[in-house]
Write a protein that holds these residues in place. Sequence first.
Motif, PDB file in Angstrom:
ATOM      1  N   ARG A 191       1.119  -1.473   0.046  1.00 53.50           N
ATOM      2  CA  ARG A 191      -0.013   0.078  -0.156  1.00 53.50           C
ATOM      3  C   ARG A 191       0.769   1.382  -0.067  1.00 53.50           C
ATOM      4  NH1 ARG A 191      -5.001   1.684   1.863  1.00 53.50           N
ATOM      5  NH2 ARG A 191      -6.043  -0.069   0.929  1.00 53.50           N
ATOM      6  N   ILE A 192       1.776   1.012   0.559  1.00 54.82           N
ATOM      7  CA  ILE A 192       2.321   1.868   0.785  1.00 54.82           C
ATOM      8  C   ILE A 192       3.644   3.230  -0.315  1.00 54.82           C
ATOM      9  CG2 ILE A 192       4.213   3.578   2.146  1.00 54.82           C
ATOM     10  CD1 ILE A 192       2.134   3.414   3.393  1.00 54.82           C
ATOM     11  N   GLY A 193       4.635   1.318  -1.076  1.00 56.54           N
ATOM     12  CA  GLY A 193       5.217   1.311  -2.322  1.00 56.54           C
ATOM     13  C   GLY A 193       3.961   1.923  -2.798  1.00 56.54           C
ATOM     14  N   ILE A 194       3.274   2.199  -2.906  1.00 55.29           N
ATOM     15  CA  ILE A 194       2.196   1.531  -4.450  1.00 55.29           C
ATOM     16  C   ILE A 194       1.910   3.480  -4.664  1.00 55.29           C
ATOM     17  CG2 ILE A 194       0.927   1.044  -6.248  1.00 55.29           C
ATOM     18  CD1 ILE A 194       2.010  -1.687  -5.797  1.00 55.29           C
ATOM     19  N   ASN A 220       7.380   8.152   1.098  1.00 52.89           N
ATOM     20  CA  ASN A 220       8.909   7.471   0.865  1.00 52.89           C
ATOM     21  C   ASN A 220       9.435   7.334   2.652  1.00 52.89           C
ATOM     22  OD1 ASN A 220       9.493   7.847  -1.379  1.00 52.89           O
ATOM     23  ND2 ASN A 220       9.436   9.180  -1.649  1.00 52.89           N
ATOM     24  N   ARG A 221       9.225   8.061   3.452  1.00 53.09           N
ATOM     25  CA  ARG A 221       9.982   7.287   4.441  1.00 53.09           C
ATOM     26  C   ARG A 221       9.312   6.015   5.457  1.00 53.09           C
ATOM     27  NH1 ARG A 221       8.509  11.846   6.343  1.00 53.09           N
ATOM     28  NH2 ARG A 221       7.103  11.528   8.013  1.00 53.09           N
ATOM     29  N   TRP A 222       7.787   6.199   5.264  1.00 49.30           N
ATOM     30  CA  TRP A 222       7.220   4.992   5.887  1.00 49.30           C
ATOM     31  C   TRP A 222       7.600   3.659   4.672  1.00 49.30           C
ATOM     32  CZ3 TRP A 222       7.594   5.107  10.999  1.00 49.30           C
ATOM     33  CH2 TRP A 222       6.624   5.654  11.694  1.00 49.30           C
ATOM     34  N   TYR A 223       7.706   4.012   4.185  1.00 55.66           N
ATOM     35  CA  TYR A 223       8.184   2.739   2.952  1.00 55.66           C
ATOM     36  C   TYR A 223       9.464   2.046   3.028  1.00 55.66           C
ATOM     37  CZ  TYR A 223       9.471   0.269  -1.232  1.00 55.66           C
ATOM     38  OH  TYR A 223      10.070  -0.467  -2.702  1.00 55.66           O
ATOM     39  N   ARG A 224      10.140   2.958   3.112  1.00 56.93           N
ATOM     40  CA  ARG A 224      12.075   2.908   4.099  1.00 56.93           C
ATOM     41  C   ARG A 224      11.891   2.264   5.452  1.00 56.93           C
ATOM     42  NH1 ARG A 224      13.731   8.482   1.283  1.00 56.93           N
ATOM     43  NH2 ARG A 224      13.887   8.078  -1.019  1.00 56.93           N
ATOM     44  N   TYR A 225      10.915   2.532   6.275  1.00 56.65           N
ATOM     45  CA  TYR A 225      11.143   1.684   7.638  1.00 56.65           C
ATOM     46  C   TYR A 225      10.678   0.144   7.705  1.00 56.65           C
ATOM     47  CZ  TYR A 225       8.982   0.781  12.095  1.00 56.65           C
ATOM     48  OH  TYR A 225       9.129   0.394  13.141  1.00 56.65           O
ATOM     49  N   LEU A 226       9.508   0.289   6.523  1.00 57.48           N
ATOM     50  CA  LEU A 226       8.828  -1.150   5.735  1.00 57.48           C
ATOM     51  C   LEU A 226      10.250  -2.163   5.902  1.00 57.48           C
ATOM     52  CD1 LEU A 226       5.501  -0.339   5.371  1.00 57.48           C
ATOM     53  CD2 LEU A 226       6.380  -1.519   7.386  1.00 57.48           C
ATOM     54  N   LEU A 260      14.402  -5.952   2.980  1.00 55.40           N
ATOM     55  CA  LEU A 260      14.851  -5.567   2.419  1.00 55.40           C
ATOM     56  C   LEU A 260      15.179  -4.448   1.521  1.00 55.40           C
ATOM     57  CD1 LEU A 260      10.032  -6.261   1.607  1.00 55.40           C
ATOM     58  CD2 LEU A 260      12.745  -7.912   0.880  1.00 55.40           C
ATOM     59  N   ASP A 261      16.082  -4.035   0.238  1.00 52.31           N
ATOM     60  CA  ASP A 261      16.449  -3.500  -0.922  1.00 52.31           C
ATOM     61  C   ASP A 261      15.070  -2.866  -1.510  1.00 52.31           C
ATOM     62  OD1 ASP A 261      16.939  -2.173  -3.573  1.00 52.31           O
ATOM     63  OD2 ASP A 261      18.439  -1.688  -2.699  1.00 52.31           O
ATOM     64  N   PRO A 262      14.936  -2.148  -1.217  1.00 53.73           N
ATOM     65  CA  PRO A 262      13.677  -0.574  -1.567  1.00 53.73           C
ATOM     66  C   PRO A 262      13.593  -0.158  -3.244  1.00 53.73           C
ATOM     67  CG  PRO A 262      15.045   0.580  -0.051  1.00 53.73           C
ATOM     68  CD  PRO A 262      15.701  -0.552  -0.121  1.00 53.73           C
ATOM     69  N   VAL A 263      14.842  -0.216  -3.833  1.00 55.31           N
ATOM     70  CA  VAL A 263      14.759  -0.038  -5.432  1.00 55.31           C
ATOM     71  C   VAL A 263      14.504  -0.893  -5.607  1.00 55.31           C
ATOM     72  CG1 VAL A 263      16.346   0.793  -7.351  1.00 55.31           C
ATOM     73  CG2 VAL A 263      16.430   2.894  -5.190  1.00 55.31           C
ATOM     74  N   ARG A 264      14.917  -1.894  -5.565  1.00 53.68           N
ATOM     75  CA  ARG A 264      14.502  -3.686  -6.236  1.00 53.68           C
ATOM     76  C   ARG A 264      13.280  -4.024  -6.135  1.00 53.68           C
ATOM     77  NH1 ARG A 264      18.290  -6.134  -3.429  1.00 53.68           N
ATOM     78  NH2 ARG A 264      19.832  -6.209  -5.993  1.00 53.68           N
ATOM     79  N   ASN A 265      13.114  -3.785  -4.546  1.00 49.35           N
ATOM     80  CA  ASN A 265      11.351  -4.252  -4.102  1.00 49.35           C
ATOM     81  C   ASN A 265      10.899  -3.510  -4.294  1.00 49.35           C
ATOM     82  OD1 ASN A 265       9.786  -6.327  -2.345  1.00 49.35           O
ATOM     83  ND2 ASN A 265       9.022  -3.254  -1.974  1.00 49.35           N
ATOM     84  N   TYR A 266      10.389  -1.843  -4.575  1.00 44.12           N
ATOM     85  CA  TYR A 266       9.757  -1.630  -5.660  1.00 44.12           C
ATOM     86  C   TYR A 266       9.583  -1.801  -6.853  1.00 44.12           C
ATOM     87  CZ  TYR A 266       7.493   2.537  -8.049  1.00 44.12           C
ATOM     88  OH  TYR A 266       6.918   3.248  -8.379  1.00 44.12           O
ATOM     89  N   ALA A 267      10.492  -2.636  -7.797  1.00 46.23           N
ATOM     90  CA  ALA A 267      10.709  -2.291  -9.062  1.00 46.23           C
ATOM     91  C   ALA A 267       8.954  -4.291  -9.740  1.00 46.23           C
ATOM     92  CB  ALA A 267      11.055  -2.754  -9.550  1.00 46.23           C
ATOM     93  N   GLU A 268       9.624  -5.212  -8.275  1.00 49.57           N
ATOM     94  CA  GLU A 268       9.061  -6.066  -7.807  1.00 49.57           C
ATOM     95  C   GLU A 268       7.260  -5.988  -7.427  1.00 49.57           C
ATOM     96  OE1 GLU A 268      10.863  -8.229  -4.696  1.00 49.57           O
ATOM     97  OE2 GLU A 268      12.464  -8.709  -6.710  1.00 49.57           O
ATOM     98  N   LEU A 269       6.903  -4.989  -6.634  1.00 47.71           N
ATOM     99  CA  LEU A 269       6.121  -4.339  -6.561  1.00 47.71           C
ATOM    100  C   LEU A 269       5.241  -4.033  -7.462  1.00 47.71           C
ATOM    101  CD1 LEU A 269       6.335  -2.708  -2.766  1.00 47.71           C
ATOM    102  CD2 LEU A 269       5.222  -4.565  -3.185  1.00 47.71           C
ATOM    103  N   ILE A 270       5.710  -3.222  -8.242  1.00 45.33           N
ATOM    104  CA  ILE A 270       4.940  -2.252  -9.686  1.00 45.33           C
ATOM    105  C   ILE A 270       4.391  -3.971 -10.528  1.00 45.33           C
ATOM    106  CG2 ILE A 270       5.070  -1.288 -11.479  1.00 45.33           C
ATOM    107  CD1 ILE A 270       4.752   0.729  -8.690  1.00 45.33           C
ATOM    108  N   ALA A 271       4.890  -4.749 -10.740  1.00 40.59           N
ATOM    109  CA  ALA A 271       4.527  -6.241 -11.499  1.00 40.59           C
ATOM    110  C   ALA A 271       3.935  -6.575 -10.504  1.00 40.59           C
ATOM    111  CB  ALA A 271       6.074  -6.662 -11.549  1.00 40.59           C
ATOM    112  N   GLY A 321      11.477  13.305  -1.292  1.00 38.93           N
ATOM    113  CA  GLY A 321      12.646  12.575  -0.687  1.00 38.93           C
ATOM    114  C   GLY A 321      13.239  11.364  -1.483  1.00 38.93           C
ATOM    115  N   PHE A 322      12.661  11.516  -3.112  1.00 37.00           N
ATOM    116  CA  PHE A 322      13.760   9.844  -3.886  1.00 37.00           C
ATOM    117  C   PHE A 322      14.835  10.030  -3.876  1.00 37.00           C
ATOM    118  CE2 PHE A 322       8.590   9.810  -4.954  1.00 37.00           C
ATOM    119  CZ  PHE A 322       8.208   8.820  -5.176  1.00 37.00           C
ATOM    120  N   GLU A 323      15.233   8.997  -3.990  1.00 35.99           N
ATOM    121  CA  GLU A 323      16.655   8.934  -3.994  1.00 35.99           C
ATOM    122  C   GLU A 323      17.323   8.968  -5.487  1.00 35.99           C
ATOM    123  OE1 GLU A 323      18.003   5.498  -1.863  1.00 35.99           O
ATOM    124  OE2 GLU A 323      17.208   5.892   0.016  1.00 35.99           O
ATOM    125  N   GLU A 324      18.280   9.639  -5.425  1.00 37.78           N
ATOM    126  CA  GLU A 324      18.965   9.654  -7.316  1.00 37.78           C
ATOM    127  C   GLU A 324      18.665   8.246  -7.866  1.00 37.78           C
ATOM    128  OE1 GLU A 324      19.537  12.164  -8.447  1.00 37.78           O
ATOM    129  OE2 GLU A 324      18.578  13.083  -6.884  1.00 37.78           O
TER     130      GLU A 324
END
Length: 258
Positions: free
Chosen positions: A155-158, A205-211, A217-228, A248-251
């Motif tokens: 939920r928070i990631g998407i 972003n803050r709570w997604y990284r907390y979770l 989990l790696d936030p960038v890799r996990n985000y791509a998996e959530l989108i799919a 707060g999005f990272e580069e």
Amino acid sequence: MHSLRTAALGPWAQTDPVLKAQTTLSLDLSLPVGASEILQAPGLGPGRAAKPVLVPHTQLKAKSMATPEGRAMLVHAIAHIELNAIDLALDVVWRFAGMPNAFYTDWMRIAQEEARHFTLLRNHLVGMGFDYGDFPAHNTLWDMAERTQGDLLARIGIVPRTMEARGLDASPGVKNKLVSVGDHRAGEILDIILQEEIGHVAAGNRWYRYLCAQRGLDPVRNYAELIAQYDAPKLRPPYNMAARRLAGFEEAELAALS
């Protein structure tokens, strides 16, 4: 005594959109949070009025911005997003137990800001001779809430980091459309919304990284998996990189957009 989380269910279930916003704004953020409570909703989804009629987004057709109706339809579409955003924030507060107290106060504050946004837009619509509910709308935002109701990370990631971040990207273009045809008040409201939505996405972003940290989990890799996994909307340019950085999005995440 009510907890903050049980109190969120009141406006969440309210069917009248104006009362939903007013009730949200009246919630007392000093209530005990009740973070460990397991709550049940009074219905399958948040309260909804008979109007606007909900249709697939592909059936919504814009009208010329040179017409009062065309301008009102665009303001109405934004107001509909903000009404859904009230329910999304309230839903996160009551549905998901076991987070730190600051998580719930963050999202209740966000719900109140969304309620102010809806109220500003609805009042502007009334000043234009229309009202919320006069035009059809779509349910895409709430559809994603239903798909992610079983996992707070999803939920928070998407929702804030994808759906609401798209609003950061779209805001300058939408504002230009309205201001270019003389609707300067709508432009002022959109400026207010953009500044506060940056804060909402930042909270996501803050709570997604907390979770992610909790689950290893790696936030960038996990985000791509959530989108799919959840078939989230694909992001398309132009991107509001300045607003995304403030949110707060990272580069590495911004680089992945391209």
